[in-house]
Structure formats: structure tokens, C-alpha cells
Scaffold this active site. Structure first.
Site, mmCIF file in Angstrom:
data_model
loop_
_atom_site.group_PDB
_atom_site.id
_atom_site.type_symbol
_atom_site.label_atom_id
_atom_site.label_comp_id
_atom_site.label_asym_id
_atom_site.label_seq_id
_atom_site.Cartn_x
_atom_site.Cartn_y
_atom_site.Cartn_z
ATOM 1 N N GLY A 106 -13.377 -3.987 8.790
ATOM 2 C CA GLY A 106 -14.562 -5.053 8.821
ATOM 3 C C GLY A 106 -14.645 -5.991 10.118
ATOM 4 O O GLY A 106 -13.915 -6.123 11.594
ATOM 5 N N SER A 141 46.740 25.176 27.413
ATOM 6 C CA SER A 141 46.133 25.519 26.830
ATOM 7 C C SER A 141 46.531 26.548 25.528
ATOM 8 O O SER A 141 47.584 27.091 24.866
ATOM 9 C CB SER A 141 45.465 27.126 27.396
ATOM 10 O OG SER A 141 44.708 26.589 28.904
ATOM 11 N N ASN A 179 -12.096 -7.310 12.842
ATOM 12 C CA ASN A 179 -11.311 -7.885 11.641
ATOM 13 C C ASN A 179 -9.667 -7.431 12.215
ATOM 14 O O ASN A 179 -9.761 -6.106 11.857
ATOM 15 C CB ASN A 179 -11.635 -7.941 10.705
ATOM 16 C CG ASN A 179 -9.826 -8.958 9.678
ATOM 17 O OD1 ASN A 179 -9.243 -9.508 10.415
ATOM 18 N ND2 ASN A 179 -10.387 -8.592 8.497
ATOM 19 N N GLY A 209 -6.362 -4.722 -4.423
ATOM 20 C CA GLY A 209 -6.930 -6.123 -2.662
ATOM 21 C C GLY A 209 -6.315 -6.626 -1.943
ATOM 22 O O GLY A 209 -4.887 -7.226 -2.488
ATOM 23 N N ARG A 225 -2.032 8.945 3.513
ATOM 24 C CA ARG A 225 -2.522 9.678 4.609
ATOM 25 C C ARG A 225 -1.078 9.980 5.334
ATOM 26 O O ARG A 225 -1.073 10.812 6.531
ATOM 27 C CB ARG A 225 -3.675 8.908 5.508
ATOM 28 C CG ARG A 225 -4.937 8.836 4.724
ATOM 29 C CD ARG A 225 -5.530 8.654 5.516
ATOM 30 N NE ARG A 225 -6.145 7.280 5.272
ATOM 31 C CZ ARG A 225 -6.963 6.538 6.205
ATOM 32 N NH1 ARG A 225 -7.244 6.920 7.021
ATOM 33 N NH2 ARG A 225 -6.893 5.063 6.191
ATOM 34 N N GLY A 231 0.556 -1.305 -0.057
ATOM 35 C CA GLY A 231 0.332 0.190 -0.217
ATOM 36 C C GLY A 231 1.060 1.476 -0.035
ATOM 37 O O GLY A 231 1.999 1.047 0.398
ATOM 38 N N GLU A 262 -16.627 -6.147 5.264
ATOM 39 C CA GLU A 262 -16.455 -4.486 5.326
ATOM 40 C C GLU A 262 -17.015 -3.364 5.824
ATOM 41 O O GLU A 262 -18.522 -3.463 4.750
ATOM 42 C CB GLU A 262 -15.572 -4.261 3.836
ATOM 43 C CG GLU A 262 -14.400 -5.106 3.725
ATOM 44 C CD GLU A 262 -13.158 -5.408 5.050
ATOM 45 O OE1 GLU A 262 -12.565 -4.171 4.598
ATOM 46 O OE2 GLU A 262 -13.170 -6.354 5.447
HETATM 47 C C1 UD1 Z 1 -8.412 -4.622 6.008
HETATM 48 C C2 UD1 Z 1 -8.653 -5.836 5.994
HETATM 49 C C3 UD1 Z 1 -10.393 -5.065 7.579
HETATM 50 C C4 UD1 Z 1 -9.331 -5.328 8.421
HETATM 51 C C5 UD1 Z 1 -8.111 -3.725 8.274
HETATM 52 C C6 UD1 Z 1 -7.439 -3.699 9.666
HETATM 53 C C7 UD1 Z 1 -9.265 -6.543 4.152
HETATM 54 C C8 UD1 Z 1 -10.230 -6.918 2.929
HETATM 55 N N1 UD1 Z 1 -9.987 -5.735 5.252
HETATM 56 O O1 UD1 Z 1 -9.096 -3.124 5.598
HETATM 57 O O2 UD1 Z 1 -10.992 -6.636 7.535
HETATM 58 O O3 UD1 Z 1 -10.253 -4.435 9.330
HETATM 59 O O4 UD1 Z 1 -7.573 -4.153 7.280
HETATM 60 O O5 UD1 Z 1 -6.849 -2.754 9.541
HETATM 61 O O6 UD1 Z 1 -8.411 -7.249 3.651
HETATM 62 N N2 UD1 Z 1 -2.408 -4.267 0.770
HETATM 63 C C9 UD1 Z 1 -1.471 -4.824 -0.133
HETATM 64 N N3 UD1 Z 1 -2.047 -5.123 -1.381
HETATM 65 C C10 UD1 Z 1 -3.882 -3.973 -1.131
HETATM 66 C C11 UD1 Z 1 -4.060 -3.841 -0.345
HETATM 67 C C12 UD1 Z 1 -3.694 -3.547 0.783
HETATM 68 O O7 UD1 Z 1 -0.475 -5.019 0.451
HETATM 69 O O8 UD1 Z 1 -3.774 -4.810 -2.559
HETATM 70 C C13 UD1 Z 1 -1.615 -4.348 2.124
HETATM 71 C C14 UD1 Z 1 -1.335 -2.523 2.828
HETATM 72 O O9 UD1 Z 1 -0.140 -1.956 2.623
HETATM 73 C C15 UD1 Z 1 -1.379 -2.453 4.256
HETATM 74 C C16 UD1 Z 1 -2.724 -4.069 4.083
HETATM 75 O O10 UD1 Z 1 -2.476 -4.513 3.375
HETATM 76 O O11 UD1 Z 1 -0.647 -3.188 4.943
HETATM 77 C C17 UD1 Z 1 -4.565 -3.701 4.452
HETATM 78 O O12 UD1 Z 1 -4.509 -2.924 3.436
HETATM 79 P P1 UD1 Z 1 -5.964 -1.491 3.613
HETATM 80 O O13 UD1 Z 1 -5.531 -1.024 2.735
HETATM 81 O O14 UD1 Z 1 -5.233 -0.924 5.042
HETATM 82 O O15 UD1 Z 1 -7.474 -2.921 4.266
HETATM 83 P P2 UD1 Z 1 -8.319 -1.899 5.420
HETATM 84 O O16 UD1 Z 1 -8.830 -1.189 4.378
HETATM 85 O O17 UD1 Z 1 -7.728 -1.016 6.659
#
Ligand code: UD1
Ligand code: MG
Length: 461
Positions: free
Chosen positions: A141, A407, A171, A79, A13, A9, A156
């Protein structure tokens, strides 16, 4: 067991050009923290899914002692399910009991004990989730349970209905999954949801439907499973981490004048009766022996400090080995490669670089000592400069025992001052001084009798 860490990711932010997972907690990149914890579980491999800033992340680990790191690229972040899918081809799914532990690179404080617990519950027919009950489930989630309190699905936030939004068990994202089933489930999930993403969380409903057991362990400490999305959360977890460190130090007998004003960004070990004043920062590996006192506003990095040594306020120490009953500061700077033997005294505005001072030697005020070796009981007078640099190369100064440097002298290296040599104040020494000799190297003083001071110009010519 195999570990998959999601770290692709962007971390929008954080408003940073650095990938989110390289921001640090307690002086260590978040991802490094997660991988270090995971490595204690002895996984076969640790697959790290990277996308945004992949090069910077891999470079960060170029010299890492962590073994079995496998970088997996996810070029488009479609995702969490899609992210895990990128690693699945490198995971053994032929044996029934291989399992995959999914971690997030931005959940830095997860503990080994919690993960041990989670993987112990996972099996060929059991998926284990790490959940937490929180008063602020917004954006996360929700864990959906049936009438028998069994987990049926994760929904979610953006896909949840009004009733599901009331659920406050969420989650954490961390789960242990039987590998063979994971591979199959990942092929079954779609992106028909509000975010048009492939959700890893969708495998939970698939598991439940197939009669695969889903266990949910609730984390007791919400900070342990908290993810970092912005600098507010980063600062919050930093304070939490430091708070835990300070409590451990206090419980082990260290005196902290104000535990909210000490930071450990690395490893700090302390002997008995150590006292640490306010606004002190420790970085890297620092070891303080018994009865060490650290004054206020001090920064100490990668240093070993012997018993009974006192570091006075405002001192900066980096890469040094310091003996027993030494006094340093206030406001001294000790740089890498410095060794101070027992009973050395270093006073205010003294800078020492890559030098050894023998037992009982002193530099009490305003001096620069660089690339030098000093014997025992030497006295370096105020304003003495070791000229170690000729504009192109560095040179050494070698000083024997009981040498006195008056000194405001300059010692132009390479130069040697043998045992009991004495340098008159204000000398510029560029020739070796033999043992027991006095060296005087300055303009001879002339006293001029009857000299008239200038008088103020009155303006008339
Ligand atoms: C995810 C969970 C949610 C949980 C939350 C906790 C899913 C669909 N949702 O949501 O249930 O409550 O974390 O914080 O799993 N990432 C990737 N590749 C991607 C997408 C994400 O590597 O394509 C990584 C991000 O960098 C991050 C982590 O996965 O470290 C979570 O991704 P993020 O987009 O923050 O998921 P949330 O929407 O927070
Ligand atoms: Mg998140």
C-alpha cells in the site's frame, strides 16, 4: 490501549499445512514473538484475529504465560478492515482516549521501541501510521501525501495509478488508531476495490477528510517491519535476526569462530571469555559461564554449563545442568534430567539420561548411563550399560563414591554398588555389591590345551 493482531490469513505461499504465523524465527513462532513484544506495552487486552488454522494457533498458546489473550474468529477472510471489525465489539469505545494498536502476526521483528513511539503519537484526534521507504514497494500500500506532505490516504498496489505506483513510502500495516473513531470508520468502509476486500487502510482517507491528524513514522530498519509471505522471506528474516544476535554476542566479548554459523533459537547468556566454534545451535534457555568452550557441530538445548567446562565437537546436550571444569565429548549425548558435577569427564559415544554424576567421576568411552546416581570419583569402563528398563518399567542404579566398573559390564537395575566397590570387566551385575568388595559375574575362563583349529573344507568326502 488495546492490541489487535491480525493472524487469520492462510499463508498460501508457505505451502505448509501449518498456519503461517506458527512458523518460527529464532525458535519462536512469529505470532508469539509479536504478542510477546506487544505485551511489554501493557495493553488492556490482546485480541488475536484467527481464521485459517485457528485451533492449531490457540493450542500453541494453551500453556503460554502471556495473559489477556482474547481469540477472535474471522471465519471468512474479507480483508484487514473486516478482520479488525471482528474484534471491535470487545474493545472499549466509550472513553475518548482508548486506542487500538493494529499488528500483523506475520511481521515478527517489530520492536517495542518502535511501537512505543507509535502509540505515543496516537490520541483522540490523531491516527499514527508506521511506514517505511523501500526500493521494492511492489504489492504494498502506497502512502499518499498532499503538497504539505500530510498523509491523505493509503492506496493499495492493485488500486494505484501509474503515478501512485512510483511512490516508495509504503504502509507497514502497523498503526495506532483512536478506538471510538475506529469503530465508526469501520462501519463506513466498503469493498469497492480491485480485491473486493474491506481494507483497513481506507480509514486513513476517512480520517484525513474529517480533519483527524494522521502522523506517519518511518521505520529505520526495513527488516523490522517486513512481513513473511513465503519461505524465502522467512529465511531472510531468520538470517537478519541471527545476525543481530551474533553481533550482540561479539560486542559482549564472546568469541565466535564464524558468526554466520551459530544459531540461537531461544535465549543464550554467556560469561567472559566464552568461545564458540562453528555449526553450533543453541535452543531454549542456555547459560554458559566464564571460559566455557563449545566445539564445532554441537547442539545445546535448555542447559546450564559451569565455568571452564569444555564441550568437544559433535556433542548433543538437552536439559542438563553441568558443573565447572567438566569435559564432554567429542560426540557425547547428554539427555534431560542429567546433572554432572565439577570435574566430571564424559568421553566419546557416551549417552547419559536422567542421571547424576558426582564430582570427578568419569565415563570416558562407549557407555549408556540411565536413571542412575553416581557418587564422586567413580570410573565407568568402556562398554558399560546401565540396564534401566525391564521392558515395562524403569529402575534406578545407585552407585557410591570411588566405585570402579570394569569394561563391558551390565548393571541390571534396580541395583546398588556401595563405596569403593569394584566390578570385574564383563560382569552382569544384578545383585547389590557391598562396600570394598570385588564383584565378578561372568563365565569362568577355561583354557583348552591341544585344541585344533578347523581346517578349510577341500570338497572331497
Ligand atoms: C496489507 C496492507 C498494505 C500493506 C501490507 C504490508 C491492507 C488493505 N493492506 O496488505 O497496505 O502495505 O499489508 O504487508 O491492509 N488478514 C486477516 N484477515 C483478513 C485479511 C488479512 O487476518 O481478512 C491478516 C493476514 O493474515 C496478514 C495481515 O492481515 O497477517 C495482512 O494481510 P495481507 O493479505 O497480507 O495484506 P496485504 O495485501 O499484504
Ligand atoms: Mg501481506
Amino acid at each position: 490501549m488495546e492490541v489487535v493482531v491480525l493472524a487469520a490469513g492462510k499463508g498460501t505461499r508457505m505451502y505448509s499445512s501449518q498456519p503461517k504465523v506458527l512458523h518460527s524465527i529464532g525458535g519462536q513462532a512469529m505470532l508469539e514473538r509479536v504478542l510477546t513484544t506487544a505485551s511489554k506495552l501493557n495493553p488492556n487486552n490482546m485480541h488475536v484475529v484467527v481464521g485459517f488454522g485457528a485451533d492449531a494457533i490457540e493450542a500453541h498458546f494453551a500453556n503460554s504465560p502471556l495473559s489477556s489473550l482474547n481469540w477472535v474468529t474471522q471465519s471468512e477472510q474479507l480483508g484487514t478492515g473486516h478482520a479488525v471489525q471482528q474484534a471491535i465489539s470487545e474493545i472499549d469505545i466509550t472513553t475518548d482516549d482508548n486506542q487500538v494498536l493494529v499488528l500483523f502476526g506475520d511481521v515478527p521483528l517489530i520492536s517495542e521501541a518502535t511501537l512505543q513511539d507509535l502509540i505515543a503519537q496516537c490520541g483522540p484526534d490523531t491516527l499514527s501510521l508506521l511506514t517505511v521507504v523501500t526500493p521494492e514497494p511492489h504489492g504494498l500500500g502506497r502512502i499518499i501525501r498532499n503538497d504539505l506532505a500530510q498523509v491523505e490516504a493509503i492506496v493499495e498496489h492493485r488500486d494505484a495509478n501509474a503515478q501512485q505506483l512510483l511512490i516508495n513510502e509504503i504502509n507497514t500495516g502497523i498503526m495506532a488508531i483512536p478506538a471510538a473513531k475506529l469503530a465508526r470508520w469501520l462501519n463506513m468502509i466498503g469493498n469497492n476495490n480491485e480485491q473486493k476486500e474491506y481494507y483497513l487502510t481506507d480509514i486513513v482517507a476517512l480520517a484525513a477528510k474529517e480533519g483527524c491528524k494522521v502522523t506517519a513514522t518511518q521505520a529505520s530498519d526495513d527488516k523490522e517491519v517486513m512481513g513473511v509471505n513465503d519461505k524465502v522471506q522467512l529465511a531472510l528474516l531468520e538470517r537478519h535476526y541471527q545476525g543481530q544476535k551474533m553481533e550482540a554476542l561479539l560486542r559482549s566479548g564472546v568469541t565466535l569462530r564464524d558468526p554466520t554459523r551459530v544459531d540461537v533459537r531461544g535465549n543464550l547468556t554467556c560469561g567472559r571469555d566464552v568461545e564458540i566454534d562453528s555449526n553450533v545451535i543453541f535452543e531454549g534457555n542456555v547459560a554458559l559461564s566464564d571460559n566455557v568452550i563449545i566445539g564445532a557441530n554441537t547442539v545445546i538445548k535448555d542447559a546450564k554449563i559451569g565455568a571452564g567446562t569444555i564441550i568437544l565437537a559433535g556433542t548433543h546436550i538437552d536439559g542438563a545442568e553441568i558443573g565447572e571444569h567438566v569435559t564432554i565429548g567429542p560426540t557425547a549425548r547428554i539427555r534431560p534430567g542429567t546433572i554432572l558435577h565439577n570435574n566430571v569427564k564424559v568421553g566419546n559415544f557416551v549417552e547419559i539420561k536422567k542421571s547424576t554424576l558426582g564430582e570427578g567421576s568419569k565415563a570416558n568411552h562407549l557407555a549408556y548411563i540411565g536413571d542412575a546416581i553416581l557418587g564422586t570419583n567413580c570410573n565407568i569402563g568402556a562398554g558399560t550399560i546401565f540396564c534401566n528398563y525391564d521392558g515395562a518399567n524403569k529402575h534406578k542404579t545407585v552407585i557410591g563414591n570411588n566405585v570402579f566398573v570394569g569394561s563391558n559390564s551390565v548393571l541390571v537395575a534396580p541395583v546398588a554398588l556401595q563405596d569403593n566397590a569394584f566390578v570385574a570387566a564383563g560382569s552382569a551385575i544384578n545383585t547389590d555389591v557391598p562396600s570394598e568388595h570385588l564383584a565378578v559375574a561372568r563365565g569362568k575362563q577355561r583354557n583348552i590345551a591341544g585344541w585344533k583349529r578347523p581346517t578349510k573344507d577341500t570338497g572331497s568326502h
